[in-house]
Scaffold this active site. Structure first.
Site, PDB file in Angstrom:
ATOM      1  CB  SER A  70       3.007  -7.153   0.035  1.00 43.37           C
ATOM      2  OG  SER A  70       2.750  -7.149   1.413  1.00 43.37           O
ATOM      3  CB  ALA A  71       7.084  -9.538   3.219  1.00 48.93           C
ATOM      4  CG  HIS A  72       1.161  -9.876   4.320  1.00 46.85           C
ATOM      5  ND1 HIS A  72      -0.146 -10.293   4.382  1.00 46.85           N
ATOM      6  CD2 HIS A  72       1.135  -8.652   3.749  1.00 46.85           C
ATOM      7  CE1 HIS A  72      -0.930  -9.360   3.864  1.00 46.85           C
ATOM      8  NE2 HIS A  72      -0.181  -8.353   3.477  1.00 46.85           N
ATOM      9  CB  THR A 112      -0.949  -0.005   1.209  1.00 50.46           C
ATOM     10  OG1 THR A 112      -1.845  -1.123   1.094  1.00 50.46           O
ATOM     11  CG2 THR A 112      -1.759   1.283   1.275  1.00 50.46           C
ATOM     12  CB  THR A 160      15.250   3.621  11.523  1.00 47.59           C
ATOM     13  OG1 THR A 160      15.857   4.820  11.994  1.00 47.59           O
ATOM     14  CG2 THR A 160      16.118   2.434  11.880  1.00 47.59           C
ATOM     15  CD  GLN A 207      -2.965 -11.855  -3.693  1.00 47.67           C
ATOM     16  OE1 GLN A 207      -2.626 -13.035  -3.650  1.00 47.67           O
ATOM     17  NE2 GLN A 207      -3.441 -11.219  -2.635  1.00 47.67           N
ATOM     18  CB  CYS A 246      -7.284  -4.303   1.830  1.00 43.55           C
ATOM     19  SG  CYS A 246      -5.603  -4.915   1.983  1.00 43.55           S
TER      20      CYS A 246
END
Length: 346
Positions: free
Chosen positions: A162-164, A70, A200, A142, A289
């Site tokens: 996206s990692a997840h 996002t 960071t 996806q 989402c």
């Protein structure tokens, strides 16, 4: 025994990602510090950047870490006047003019790639798009990890990942740029991420992301998603045999190997989700989402379905740990609930 069948919402954390994250917790330095501890942290980030670039077929200097897809969408799309399809994820649709034509199979026509954004694979239907050369932006969230990916060869200028969605941790993603492509920073400050995204870095998340991406690539090359596609087809065959009105969205075009969008007109999707949850199965009625919003799927409406039809769909998205027994037990439970619904409706 419950079965988790909502992998497009988020995949379980991979063992490799968990191990990498635990190891990263012992790296105490700030990556922006010049002492030995800081350099060690910086080296971990750059190694992870190279790992993710390699899995995507991209240049490592052009992987920009963000808090997720996002944020990557905002970084790529802010201040740009682009067209998008009517089946884009909300994270993209909120930035673009969503007016590109979509046919009944969920396929999108793009006549001006340089002025458009187009998702690679739809999270609700699983429908995969052929990405045109020189496309401005693609949401690859996806598809990355489930489909072979060569970012450089694709000609896409910018991609969101996206990692997840591939077994990494939540809260970490990336914007991947084609060499020479630049974006104005939206988060300013210390100039991290080569001045593109200050703050960071999420060292632990980045380490888990890279480990998950490498593991996902090994699974993909090893043919494991082909096995999942077989289970998806088995599920659809079982449901189709029991319910002739049921429609499997996108069945006649290329789809993600794990995704089945099941539409049974007149049987509301959120009702099915609750009934299957009580029976021990986690599925969804659309994009995670948009959870909590009781509304017909905008994706299915864009494909020509009316509100009643679009509100009657569920998404079943399988994972690498999903077994044949999980699929067959789900099919039996769904069919039993469907028959009760038909009896009540009669």
């Amino acid at each position: 025994m419950r079965a988790y069948l909502d992998h497009n919402a988020t995949m379980p954390l991979r063992t490799e990602a968990r191990a990498a994250m635990v190891a990263a917790m012992d790296v105490i330095g700030n990556p922006s510090s010049v002492h030995a501890e800081g350099r060690a942290a910086k080296a971990l980030i750059e190694r992870a950047r190279a790992q993710i670039a390699a899995t995507m077929g991209a240049e490592e200097a052009d992987v920009v870490f963000t808090s997720g897809a996002t944020e990557a969408a905002g970084l790529a799309l802010a201040g740009r006047d682009l067209r998008g399809s009517r089946v884009e994820h909300d994270a993209v649709a909120s930035w673009v003019r969503s007016d590109l034509p979509v046919d009944a199979q969920g396929q999108v026509t793009v006549t001006d790639p340089g002025g458009a954004t187009l998702q690679w694979a739809n999270s609700e239907t699983g429908v995969v798009q052929d990405l045109p050369q020189d496309l401005a932006v693609s949401d690859m969230t996806q598809g990355f990890g489930k489909l072979p990916c060569d970012f450089t060869a694709s000609g896409v200028r910018m991609a969101l990942i996206s990692a997840h969605k591939l077994g990494g941790p939540k809260g970490i993603g990336a914007l991947v740029l084609r060499r020479g492509q630049e974006v104005p920073a939206q988060i300013r400050g210390g100039g991290q991420e080569m001045g593109r995204r200050s703050g960071t870095e999420n060292l632990i998340g980045i380490a888990g992301f890279a480990a998950a991406a490498e593991a996902a690539t090994r699974d993909l090359l090893g043919g494991r998603w082909d096995e999942v596609a077989h289970l998806r087809d088995l599920l659809e065959e079982a449901l189709a045999a029991a319910s002739s009105p049921t429609i499997f969205i996108g069945k006649d075009v290329r789809r993600l190997p794990n995704t089945s969008c099941i539409m049974t007109p007149g049987w509301r999707g959120e009702t099915q989700v609750m009934q299957m949850d009580l029976a021990g199965y986690a599925v969804s009625a659309g994009s995670a989402c948009s959870s909590g919003k009781v509304r017909a799927s905008a994706v299915l409406r864009a494909m020509g379905h009316n509100d009643t039809e679009a509100a009657s769909a569920i998404r079943v998205s399988l994972g690498l740990e999903t077994s044949r027994e999980d699929v067959l037990r789900f099919a039996d439970a769904w069919i039993a609930k469907m028959k009760k619904h038909v009896m009540r409706a009669a």
